[in-house]
Design an enzyme around this catalytic site. Structure first.
Site, PDB file in Angstrom:
ATOM      1  N   LYS A  22       0.770  -1.452   0.116  1.00 16.15           N
ATOM      2  CA  LYS A  22      -0.068  -0.098  -0.235  1.00 16.15           C
ATOM      3  C   LYS A  22       0.760   1.307   0.088  1.00 16.15           C
ATOM      4  CE  LYS A  22      -1.834   1.629   4.056  1.00 16.15           C
ATOM      5  NZ  LYS A  22      -1.451   3.053   4.320  1.00 16.15           N
ATOM      6  N   ASN A  23       1.884   1.185   0.904  1.00 16.36           N
ATOM      7  CA  ASN A  23       2.736   2.587   0.930  1.00 16.36           C
ATOM      8  C   ASN A  23       3.765   2.892  -0.049  1.00 16.36           C
ATOM      9  OD1 ASN A  23       1.010   3.140   3.194  1.00 16.36           O
ATOM     10  ND2 ASN A  23       2.393   2.384   4.693  1.00 16.36           N
ATOM     11  N   ARG A  92      -4.982  11.030   3.651  1.00 11.54           N
ATOM     12  CA  ARG A  92      -3.859  11.780   4.195  1.00 11.54           C
ATOM     13  C   ARG A  92      -2.668  11.525   3.347  1.00 11.54           C
ATOM     14  NH1 ARG A  92      -0.370  14.208   7.378  1.00 11.54           N
ATOM     15  NH2 ARG A  92       1.805  13.039   7.099  1.00 11.54           N
ATOM     16  N   CYS A 116      -6.022  11.641  11.551  1.00  9.13           N
ATOM     17  CA  CYS A 116      -6.725  10.708  11.612  1.00  9.13           C
ATOM     18  C   CYS A 116      -6.684   9.993  13.169  1.00  9.13           C
ATOM     19  CB  CYS A 116      -5.955   9.499  10.751  1.00  9.13           C
ATOM     20  SG  CYS A 116      -4.548   9.034  11.040  1.00  9.13           S
ATOM     21  N   ARG A 121      -1.014  14.155  12.768  1.00  9.44           N
ATOM     22  CA  ARG A 121      -0.646  13.971  11.444  1.00  9.44           C
ATOM     23  C   ARG A 121      -0.330  15.410  10.723  1.00  9.44           C
ATOM     24  NH1 ARG A 121      -1.865   8.710   9.787  1.00  9.44           N
ATOM     25  NH2 ARG A 121      -0.395   8.976   8.355  1.00  9.44           N
ATOM     26  N   PRO A 122       0.397  16.219  11.276  1.00  6.00           N
ATOM     27  CA  PRO A 122       0.551  17.648  10.582  1.00  6.00           C
ATOM     28  C   PRO A 122       1.528  17.505   9.268  1.00  6.00           C
ATOM     29  CG  PRO A 122       2.092  17.294  12.459  1.00  6.00           C
ATOM     30  CD  PRO A 122       1.117  16.079  12.496  1.00  6.00           C
ATOM     31  N   ILE A 123       1.474  18.286   8.724  1.00  8.91           N
ATOM     32  CA  ILE A 123       2.168  18.396   7.473  1.00  8.91           C
ATOM     33  C   ILE A 123       3.656  19.565   7.699  1.00  8.91           C
ATOM     34  CG2 ILE A 123       0.384  17.386   5.863  1.00  8.91           C
ATOM     35  CD1 ILE A 123       0.398  20.346   4.544  1.00  8.91           C
ATOM     36  N   ASP A 124       3.857  19.796   8.734  1.00  7.61           N
ATOM     37  CA  ASP A 124       4.990  20.976   9.019  1.00  7.61           C
ATOM     38  C   ASP A 124       6.198  20.384   8.325  1.00  7.61           C
ATOM     39  OD1 ASP A 124       5.437  20.122  12.525  1.00  7.61           O
ATOM     40  OD2 ASP A 124       4.853  18.928  10.802  1.00  7.61           O
ATOM     41  N   ASP A 307       3.558  -0.172  12.323  1.00  8.64           N
ATOM     42  CA  ASP A 307       2.275  -0.463  11.438  1.00  8.64           C
ATOM     43  C   ASP A 307       2.175  -1.864  11.874  1.00  8.64           C
ATOM     44  OD1 ASP A 307       2.799   1.357   8.278  1.00  8.64           O
ATOM     45  OD2 ASP A 307       1.938   2.104  10.361  1.00  8.64           O
ATOM     46  N   ILE A 329       6.591   6.367  17.367  1.00  8.51           N
ATOM     47  CA  ILE A 329       6.476   7.290  16.012  1.00  8.51           C
ATOM     48  C   ILE A 329       4.899   7.939  16.140  1.00  8.51           C
ATOM     49  CG2 ILE A 329       5.948   6.826  13.450  1.00  8.51           C
ATOM     50  CD1 ILE A 329       8.725   5.959  14.335  1.00  8.51           C
ATOM     51  N   ARG A 400      -9.289   0.030   4.305  1.00  6.39           N
ATOM     52  CA  ARG A 400      -8.492   0.899   3.500  1.00  6.39           C
ATOM     53  C   ARG A 400      -7.097   0.371   3.322  1.00  6.39           C
ATOM     54  NH1 ARG A 400      -7.500   6.005   6.942  1.00  6.39           N
ATOM     55  NH2 ARG A 400      -5.914   6.181   5.442  1.00  6.39           N
TER      56      ARG A 400
HETATM   57  C1  EPZ Z   1       3.901   6.703   6.650  1.00  9.07           C
HETATM   58  O1  EPZ Z   1       3.095   7.979   7.256  1.00  9.07           O
HETATM   59  C2  EPZ Z   1       2.993   5.745   6.269  1.00  9.07           C
HETATM   60  N1  EPZ Z   1       1.855   6.000   5.508  1.00  9.07           N
HETATM   61  C3  EPZ Z   1       2.383   5.241   7.963  1.00  9.07           C
HETATM   62  O2  EPZ Z   1       1.571   4.159   7.582  1.00  9.07           O
HETATM   63  C4  EPZ Z   1       3.466   4.731   8.640  1.00  9.07           C
HETATM   64  O3  EPZ Z   1       3.197   4.378   9.800  1.00  9.07           O
HETATM   65  C5  EPZ Z   1       4.567   5.910   8.594  1.00  9.07           C
HETATM   66  O4  EPZ Z   1       4.935   6.506   7.570  1.00  9.07           O
HETATM   67  C6  EPZ Z   1       5.821   5.727   9.778  1.00  9.07           C
HETATM   68  O5  EPZ Z   1       6.554   4.318   8.912  1.00  9.07           O
HETATM   69  C7  EPZ Z   1       2.169   5.896   3.994  1.00  9.07           C
HETATM   70  O6  EPZ Z   1       3.300   5.772   3.613  1.00  9.07           O
HETATM   71  C8  EPZ Z   1       1.092   6.578   3.304  1.00  9.07           C
HETATM   72  P1  EPZ Z   1       5.831  10.025   9.057  1.00  9.07           P
HETATM   73  P2  EPZ Z   1       3.935   9.236   7.294  1.00  9.07           P
HETATM   74  O7  EPZ Z   1       5.715  11.294   8.336  1.00  9.07           O
HETATM   75  O8  EPZ Z   1       4.766   9.579   6.081  1.00  9.07           O
HETATM   76  C9  EPZ Z   1       5.088  13.114  12.282  1.00  9.07           C
HETATM   77  C10 EPZ Z   1      -0.492   2.878   7.676  1.00  9.07           C
HETATM   78  O9  EPZ Z   1      -1.125   2.318   8.397  1.00  9.07           O
HETATM   79  N2  EPZ Z   1       5.042  14.061  11.327  1.00  9.07           N
HETATM   80  O10 EPZ Z   1       7.087   9.139   8.838  1.00  9.07           O
HETATM   81  O11 EPZ Z   1       2.522  10.071   7.330  1.00  9.07           O
HETATM   82  C11 EPZ Z   1       3.814  12.139  12.297  1.00  9.07           C
HETATM   83  O12 EPZ Z   1       2.501  12.771  12.957  1.00  9.07           O
HETATM   84  C12 EPZ Z   1       0.130   4.066   7.537  1.00  9.07           C
HETATM   85  O13 EPZ Z   1      -0.124   2.392   6.378  1.00  9.07           O
HETATM   86  C13 EPZ Z   1       4.936  15.368  11.623  1.00  9.07           C
HETATM   87  O14 EPZ Z   1       4.930  15.919  12.967  1.00  9.07           O
HETATM   88  O15 EPZ Z   1       4.624   8.965   8.555  1.00  9.07           O
HETATM   89  C14 EPZ Z   1       4.443  10.860  13.290  1.00  9.07           C
HETATM   90  O16 EPZ Z   1       4.204  11.154  14.576  1.00  9.07           O
HETATM   91  C15 EPZ Z   1      -0.117   4.729   8.973  1.00  9.07           C
HETATM   92  N3  EPZ Z   1       5.100  16.529  10.749  1.00  9.07           N
HETATM   93  C16 EPZ Z   1       5.663  11.046  12.763  1.00  9.07           C
HETATM   94  O17 EPZ Z   1       6.172  12.167  12.325  1.00  9.07           O
HETATM   95  C17 EPZ Z   1       5.012  15.997   9.479  1.00  9.07           C
HETATM   96  O18 EPZ Z   1       4.921  16.847   8.530  1.00  9.07           O
HETATM   97  C18 EPZ Z   1       6.370   9.860  11.573  1.00  9.07           C
HETATM   98  O19 EPZ Z   1       5.490  10.301  10.457  1.00  9.07           O
HETATM   99  C19 EPZ Z   1       5.051  14.587   8.953  1.00  9.07           C
HETATM  100  C20 EPZ Z   1       5.025  13.709  10.051  1.00  9.07           C
END
Ligand code: EPZ
Length: 426
Positions: A22-23, A92, A116, A121-124, A307, A329, A400
């Site tokens: 998926k990812n 997202r 979610c 899940r911010p995008i900062d 995950d 995480i 999903r």
């Molecule tokens: C990816 O999410 C995966 N999703 C997630 O899988 C996976 O759990 C995650 O990576 C960690 O491996 C996809 O690839 C679509 P991160 P992502 O940015 O990129 C924080 C599933 O069930 N963060 O590595 O969104 C965030 O909130 C999903 O398949 C910020 O603060 O994860 C988290 O606490 C769930 N600001 C941490 O960093 C940001 O701009 C790691 O998030 C981005 C992230």
């Protein structure tokens, strides 16, 4: 909302086919818009998040032809940089569309993706990447407006974010000059994305390490790519085989993607073997003796994947002793634990990041609800291991991220009924 009615206690037998990741699919599909001709993507998982991503591409004018597990995407007539905001809010992961839109058009309009059930899940981190690449943006009426072609150069990620790493790669593959991404995430799905982009003509090295180098090229052409197997789905079914003390074959898999998971499961006393068949790799589970509790902490790859935290925690309810699970995480990934406690699991949540499980506990089926993709799948595993009947509602979350989970488990001898809420009211 649909729900599962599960009779637990069955031993499973047979083989379960693992779908494409998926990812990886959710990044490679948007990456096709960087090409100046159509791409064909095979081994695409049949899950609702992929269907949402297809709709998002259609909303900006791409042509998408879905031939079962294969997608043909023609990006030549894209006529918008503002993906449908209702769809973006539902997915997202669609945040990774910003990078390719900026690389190709120098503009993007993006509504704030929803948080979610696993955290804010911010995008900062993504915004910080684009700022480092010289892209200007402002926020108005719950939308981000981006302007400017990303400039090659040094990018330092604020956190080892998977999707922010992927956005940085896709934003700069067409930027003249050399880009270096520091503190990059190293997940296998990022390597698969880089492999796809390199087949399109990109020049990316270092994917899978924490420093990625991109030499920008003038253009990319469409190509064919087969998505790697889903390591999280594979780990979920591996734990299904262990928790029901069954002999099942899982594959194809890339075992290196599960190194630490396999090590931890072995340490707990699970029995399985890894072998080649038709030049692909499979894992077979075997009956095991008593399981022993083993603590884990989730980490960026190659650490224990967040995950698989919930499926692993469910397995630990069946292991002797107590273990601590430290989720480093996401700050909101424990919702399923309340449901697990309703099934008589012994769980003590210490803080939003860690909990203790004491086992073994005899899980009793009851009415519970799925809260997110991975928590929902974990509750299915708990239902398989429990006596009596379990009702799991809101299974749209599971759909999903898992390709027909009930069908795959029933083919192994599980007893799962997928029912619509309406039937219940009659
Ligand atoms: C990816 O999410 C995966 N999703 C997630 O899988 C996976 O759990 C995650 O990576 C960690 O491996 C996809 O690839 C679509 P991160 P992502 O940015 O990129 C924080 C599933 O069930 N963060 O590595 O969104 C965030 O909130 C999903 O398949 C910020 O603060 O994860 C988290 O606490 C769930 N600001 C941490 O960093 C940001 O701009 C790691 O998030 C981005 C992230």
């Amino acid at each position: 909302m649909a729900y599962f009615k599960i009779q637990g206690g069955n031993t499973l037998k047979g083989a379960v086919a693992i779908s494409g990741a998926k990812n990886a699919a959710l990044k490679i599909i948007p990456a096709t818009i960087l090409g100046n001709s159509p791409s064909r993507i095979s081994n695409v998982p049949n899950i609702s998040d992929v269907r949402k991503m297809e709709e998002i591409l259609l909303s900006i004018g791409a042509k998408v032809n879905n031939l079962n597990n294969e997608l043909e995407i023609d990006p030549q007539n894209i006529n918008s940089v503002a993906p449908d905001e209702k769809l973006v809010k539902k997915l997202r992961g669609s945040v990774v569309l910003i990078g390719p839109l900026l690389a190709r058009f120098g503009r993007a309009v993006f509504s704030q993706p929803g948080g979610c059930l696993i955290g804010a899940r911010p995008i900062d981190d993504h915004l910080d990447v684009f700022a480092q690449l010289g892209v200007k943006y402002y926020y108005k009426d719950e939308k981000y407006y981006f302007k400017g072609k990303p400039r090659a150069g040094k990018v330092i990620l604020r956190a080892m974010s998977v999707t922010a790493t992927e956005n940085a790669i896709m934003a700069t593959v067409l930027s003249e000059g050399t880009t270096t991404i520091h503190v990059a995430a190293a997940e296998p799905e990022i390597v698969d994305l880089a492999d796809f982009l390199n087949k399109m003509g990109a020049k990316i090295t270092g994917a899978g390490t924490h420093e990625i180098v991109i030499n920008g090229v003038k253009s990319l052409r469409g190509t064919h790519h087969e998505i790697i197997p889903d390591r999280i789905e594979a780990g979920t079914y591996l734990i299904a085989g262990i928790i029901t003390n069954s002999e099942i074959e899982i594959g194809p898999v890339i075992p290196e993607h599960l190194d630490l998971v396999l090590k931890k499961l072995s340490t707990c006393g699970a029995k399985f073997k890894i072998y080649e068949k038709d030049n692909k790799t499979f894992i077979k589970t075997f009956k095991h003796g008593e399981l022993i509790a083993e603590s884990i902490d989730t980490r960026p790859y190659p650490g224990f994947p967040t995950d698989l935290q919930s499926p692993y925690a469910v397995l630990m309810t069946q292991a002797r002793g107590e273990c601590t699970i430290f989720e480093t995480i996401f700050e909101g990934r424990f919702r399923y634990l309340e449901e697990l406690k309703l099934m008589r699991a012994r769980v003590e949540i210490e803080n939003p990041r860690s909990f203790v499980i004491k086992g073994p506990s005899k899980l009793i089926g009851t009415k519970i609800s799925s809260g997110d993709i991975r928590g929902g799948a974990a509750l299915v595993l708990a239902a398989l291991a429990s006596s009596k009947e379990t009702i799991i509602s809101d299974i749209e979350y599971i759909d999903r991220g898992y390709d027909r989970m009930d069908e795959k488990l029933n083919a192994l001898g599980a007893n799962i009924l997928r029912l619509d809420e309406i039937l219940e009211k009659k």
